[in-house]
Design a protein around this motif. Structure first.
Motif, PDB file in Angstrom:
ATOM      1  N   ARG A  45     -36.425 -35.166  30.963  1.00 25.39           N
ATOM      2  CA  ARG A  45     -37.505 -34.183  30.924  1.00 25.39           C
ATOM      3  C   ARG A  45     -38.827 -34.884  31.213  1.00 25.39           C
ATOM      4  O   ARG A  45     -39.107 -35.954  30.666  1.00 25.39           O
ATOM      5  N   ILE A  46     -39.614 -34.265  32.067  1.00 23.92           N
ATOM      6  CA  ILE A  46     -40.938 -34.792  32.405  1.00 23.92           C
ATOM      7  C   ILE A  46     -41.962 -33.690  32.194  1.00 23.92           C
ATOM      8  O   ILE A  46     -41.842 -32.599  32.771  1.00 23.92           O
ATOM      9  N   ASP A  47     -42.966 -33.966  31.375  1.00 19.94           N
ATOM     10  CA  ASP A  47     -44.062 -33.033  31.147  1.00 19.94           C
ATOM     11  C   ASP A  47     -45.362 -33.631  31.657  1.00 19.94           C
ATOM     12  O   ASP A  47     -45.593 -34.843  31.515  1.00 19.94           O
ATOM     13  N   VAL A  48     -46.205 -32.817  32.231  1.00 20.96           N
ATOM     14  CA  VAL A  48     -47.550 -33.232  32.615  1.00 20.96           C
ATOM     15  C   VAL A  48     -48.467 -32.952  31.433  1.00 20.96           C
ATOM     16  O   VAL A  48     -48.598 -31.805  31.005  1.00 20.96           O
ATOM     17  N   ILE A  49     -49.088 -33.997  30.887  1.00 24.52           N
ATOM     18  CA  ILE A  49     -49.947 -33.774  29.720  1.00 24.52           C
ATOM     19  C   ILE A  49     -51.422 -33.754  30.085  1.00 24.52           C
ATOM     20  O   ILE A  49     -52.246 -33.300  29.290  1.00 24.52           O
ATOM     21  N   ALA A  50     -51.768 -34.241  31.287  1.00 25.62           N
ATOM     22  CA  ALA A  50     -53.178 -34.254  31.690  1.00 25.62           C
ATOM     23  C   ALA A  50     -53.287 -34.592  33.166  1.00 25.62           C
ATOM     24  O   ALA A  50     -52.326 -35.055  33.791  1.00 25.62           O
ATOM     25  N   ASP A  51     -54.474 -34.366  33.684  1.00 25.42           N
ATOM     26  CA  ASP A  51     -54.812 -34.770  35.057  1.00 25.42           C
ATOM     27  C   ASP A  51     -56.222 -35.346  35.008  1.00 25.42           C
ATOM     28  O   ASP A  51     -57.170 -34.644  34.665  1.00 25.42           O
ATOM     29  N   THR A  52     -56.348 -36.626  35.320  1.00 24.78           N
ATOM     30  CA  THR A  52     -57.659 -37.273  35.223  1.00 24.78           C
ATOM     31  C   THR A  52     -58.552 -36.953  36.414  1.00 24.78           C
ATOM     32  O   THR A  52     -59.759 -37.194  36.358  1.00 24.78           O
ATOM     33  N   GLY A  53     -57.950 -36.480  37.504  1.00 25.48           N
ATOM     34  CA  GLY A  53     -58.720 -36.277  38.721  1.00 25.48           C
ATOM     35  C   GLY A  53     -59.034 -37.564  39.445  1.00 25.48           C
ATOM     36  O   GLY A  53     -59.741 -37.562  40.451  1.00 25.48           O
ATOM     37  N   GLY A  54     -58.502 -38.683  38.938  1.00 23.71           N
ATOM     38  CA  GLY A  54     -58.760 -39.984  39.557  1.00 23.71           C
ATOM     39  C   GLY A  54     -57.470 -40.726  39.815  1.00 23.71           C
ATOM     40  O   GLY A  54     -56.488 -40.144  40.285  1.00 23.71           O
ATOM     41  N   ARG A  55     -57.463 -42.031  39.483  1.00 17.33           N
ATOM     42  CA  ARG A  55     -56.257 -42.847  39.646  1.00 17.33           C
ATOM     43  C   ARG A  55     -55.987 -43.580  38.341  1.00 17.33           C
ATOM     44  O   ARG A  55     -56.558 -44.648  38.076  1.00 17.33           O
ATOM     45  N   PRO A  56     -55.127 -43.006  37.465  1.00 12.05           N
ATOM     46  CA  PRO A  56     -54.820 -43.678  36.203  1.00 12.05           C
ATOM     47  C   PRO A  56     -54.033 -44.961  36.424  1.00 12.05           C
ATOM     48  O   PRO A  56     -53.087 -44.991  37.207  1.00 12.05           O
ATOM     49  N   LEU A  57     -54.438 -46.012  35.690  1.00 12.08           N
ATOM     50  CA  LEU A  57     -53.739 -47.294  35.741  1.00 12.08           C
ATOM     51  C   LEU A  57     -53.248 -47.627  34.328  1.00 12.08           C
ATOM     52  O   LEU A  57     -52.285 -47.079  33.867  1.00 12.08           O
ATOM     53  N   GLY A  58     -53.919 -48.558  33.635  1.00 17.02           N
ATOM     54  CA  GLY A  58     -53.457 -48.985  32.323  1.00 17.02           C
ATOM     55  C   GLY A  58     -53.486 -47.876  31.282  1.00 17.02           C
ATOM     56  O   GLY A  58     -54.424 -47.086  31.218  1.00 17.02           O
ATOM     57  N   LEU A  59     -52.435 -47.835  30.445  1.00 21.46           N
ATOM     58  CA  LEU A  59     -52.310 -46.857  29.371  1.00 21.46           C
ATOM     59  C   LEU A  59     -52.062 -47.574  28.052  1.00 21.46           C
ATOM     60  O   LEU A  59     -51.361 -48.586  28.011  1.00 21.46           O
ATOM     61  N   GLU A  60     -52.616 -47.025  26.966  1.00 25.81           N
ATOM     62  CA  GLU A  60     -52.386 -47.558  25.625  1.00 25.81           C
ATOM     63  C   GLU A  60     -52.404 -46.410  24.627  1.00 25.81           C
ATOM     64  O   GLU A  60     -53.149 -45.431  24.793  1.00 25.81           O
ATOM     65  N   LEU A  61     -51.604 -46.529  23.581  1.00 24.63           N
ATOM     66  CA  LEU A  61     -51.718 -45.596  22.468  1.00 24.63           C
ATOM     67  C   LEU A  61     -53.043 -45.852  21.766  1.00 24.63           C
ATOM     68  O   LEU A  61     -53.440 -47.003  21.563  1.00 24.63           O
ATOM     69  N   TYR A  62     -53.713 -44.767  21.383  1.00 26.41           N
ATOM     70  CA  TYR A  62     -55.059 -44.873  20.821  1.00 26.41           C
ATOM     71  C   TYR A  62     -55.097 -44.045  19.541  1.00 26.41           C
ATOM     72  O   TYR A  62     -55.123 -42.815  19.584  1.00 26.41           O
ATOM     73  N   GLY A  63     -55.040 -44.741  18.399  1.00 25.00           N
ATOM     74  CA  GLY A  63     -54.927 -44.024  17.140  1.00 25.00           C
ATOM     75  C   GLY A  63     -53.553 -43.388  17.032  1.00 25.00           C
ATOM     76  O   GLY A  63     -52.589 -43.802  17.670  1.00 25.00           O
ATOM     77  N   GLU A  64     -53.462 -42.346  16.217  1.00 27.60           N
ATOM     78  CA  GLU A  64     -52.162 -41.716  15.972  1.00 27.60           C
ATOM     79  C   GLU A  64     -51.824 -40.633  16.983  1.00 27.60           C
ATOM     80  O   GLU A  64     -50.645 -40.297  17.146  1.00 27.60           O
ATOM     81  N   ASP A  65     -52.831 -40.084  17.655  1.00 23.38           N
ATOM     82  CA  ASP A  65     -52.538 -38.893  18.452  1.00 23.38           C
ATOM     83  C   ASP A  65     -53.244 -38.842  19.803  1.00 23.38           C
ATOM     84  O   ASP A  65     -53.353 -37.775  20.404  1.00 23.38           O
ATOM     85  N   GLU A  66     -53.710 -39.984  20.303  1.00 25.73           N
ATOM     86  CA  GLU A  66     -54.373 -39.986  21.599  1.00 25.73           C
ATOM     87  C   GLU A  66     -53.819 -41.096  22.496  1.00 25.73           C
ATOM     88  O   GLU A  66     -53.238 -42.079  22.023  1.00 25.73           O
ATOM     89  N   LEU A  67     -54.023 -40.904  23.776  1.00 22.09           N
ATOM     90  CA  LEU A  67     -53.639 -41.877  24.793  1.00 22.09           C
ATOM     91  C   LEU A  67     -54.906 -42.374  25.474  1.00 22.09           C
ATOM     92  O   LEU A  67     -55.736 -41.576  25.923  1.00 22.09           O
ATOM     93  N   LEU A  68     -55.068 -43.694  25.529  1.00 19.92           N
ATOM     94  CA  LEU A  68     -56.181 -44.306  26.231  1.00 19.92           C
ATOM     95  C   LEU A  68     -55.759 -44.536  27.685  1.00 19.92           C
ATOM     96  O   LEU A  68     -54.653 -45.007  27.958  1.00 19.92           O
ATOM     97  N   ILE A  69     -56.657 -44.214  28.603  1.00 23.54           N
ATOM     98  CA  ILE A  69     -56.361 -44.327  30.031  1.00 23.54           C
ATOM     99  C   ILE A  69     -57.452 -45.136  30.710  1.00 23.54           C
ATOM    100  O   ILE A  69     -58.643 -44.820  30.579  1.00 23.54           O
ATOM    101  N   CYS A  70     -57.066 -46.189  31.422  1.00 25.41           N
ATOM    102  CA  CYS A  70     -57.989 -46.873  32.320  1.00 25.41           C
ATOM    103  C   CYS A  70     -57.812 -46.242  33.691  1.00 25.41           C
ATOM    104  O   CYS A  70     -56.773 -46.419  34.333  1.00 25.41           O
TER     105      CYS A  70
END
Length: 305
Positions: A45-70
């Motif tokens: 299963r693949i879900d789209v959770i967001a669209d940055t409108g740019g070019r996402p690279l590095g990802l990290e978990l951020y706190g308990e309920d957020e995703l950090l995106i470079c």
């Protein structure tokens, strides 16, 4: 050691550059059209959770309920893990707009360590920085109060970021120099963590096994070493050539699992059928998850085959 059994999980997009895994085993990645995808542990299963409108690279978990995106174009972003609106944490630092926000690591207190790869070349001309060796990369730190300071400057294509398991230092990959540098967070001194790598390091991350995992997207390219020694006008001419005529990465890829003292504990190297440009790595409970700049799949393999 050669790669053992590798499983490819297709994603509905191109260039899943980095991967991160949450506590439930779900996999997050970003593709080159700006979408952030969440895959079930089995990849069915693949879900789209967001669209940055740019070019996402590095990802990290951020706190308990957020995703950090470079995001290479949009800067340092966050989005709820459940999906929703994207918010910007920073688009500039110390009077300079980000040119190429690339990768990050998050400390236990929420401090974010991240890279801006180049002052001159953005994501669409990443080869240009490797040819010119501009030494314009920065390692930056964003404190929980939102302030940003500079930890290292003059890096050769600043790329992956990882914290020591005890957070005593932060490591940063310099792709253009084939090394990993580090900053000791107690006193701010810097030194070299890994040097003379046989390939180009890209993303790095600290695994649940306590090792710092370092990708090598390609072996060193002899033609690139030649080009770097040419006069400036010739280097500019080569940068103007079609990508197919510029020095190109090889298909062999690799990862290193490195202890905090710099000892290489694990090494996997070789070609993976159907998978090249291994630029993202995440170890989670004995499994390695790989991202790629060139493919439309992520890859999984046990840390010990």
């Amino acid at each position: 050691m050669r790669f053992g059994e590798v499983t490819l999980i297709p994603v509905n997009g191109h260039g899943p550059e980095d991967v991160v895994v949450d506590g439930e085993g779900r996999i997050y990645t970003g593709v080159d059209d700006g979408r952030i995808l969440r895959l079930s542990p089995d990849g069915h299963r693949i879900d789209v959770i967001a669209d940055t409108g740019g070019r996402p690279l590095g990802l990290e978990l951020y706190g308990e309920d957020e995703l950090l995106i470079c995001d290479a174009r949009a800067g340092l972003l966050v989005v709820p893990l459940a999906g929703g609106a994207v918010s910007a944490l920073a688009t500039s630092a110390l009077g300079l707009d980000f040119v190429f926000c690339n990768n990050a690591a998050v400390a236990a207190d929420g401090t974010v360590y991240f890279t801006d790869s180049s002052r001159r070349f953005g994501i669409d001309d990443w080869r240009g920085d490797l040819i010119e060796q501009t030494a314009g990369g920065r390692l930056l730190r964003r404190s929980p109060d939102g302030s940003i300071d500079l930890l290292l400057d003059g890096l050769q294509f600043a790329n992956g970021v990882a914290l020591a398991p005890d957070e005593s230092f932060v490591a940063v990959a310099e792709t253009g120099a084939c090394r990993v540098s580090r900053v000791w967070l107690g006193d701010g001194r810097s030194d070299v963590f890994l040097d003379g790598l046989p390939g180009f390091p890209d993303n790095i991350s600290t695994g649940t096994d306590g090792l710092i995992w370092v990708t090598q997207a390609s072996p060193r390219v002899p033609a690139l070493d030649v080009v770097r020694r040419l006069p400036a006008f010739l280097r500019a001419g080569i940068r103007a050539l079609p990508t197919s005529l510029q020095p190109r990465p090889g298909r062999e890829v690799g990862v290193l699992g490195v202890a905090a003292d710099g000892t290489v504990a694990r090494e996997l190297r070789g070609e993976i059928a159907g998978f090249s440009m291994l630029v993202g790595v995440r170890e989670w409970r004995g499994q390695l998850y790989f991202g790629s700049l060139a493919e439309s799949a992520i890859a999984l393999t046990p840390t010990i085959g």
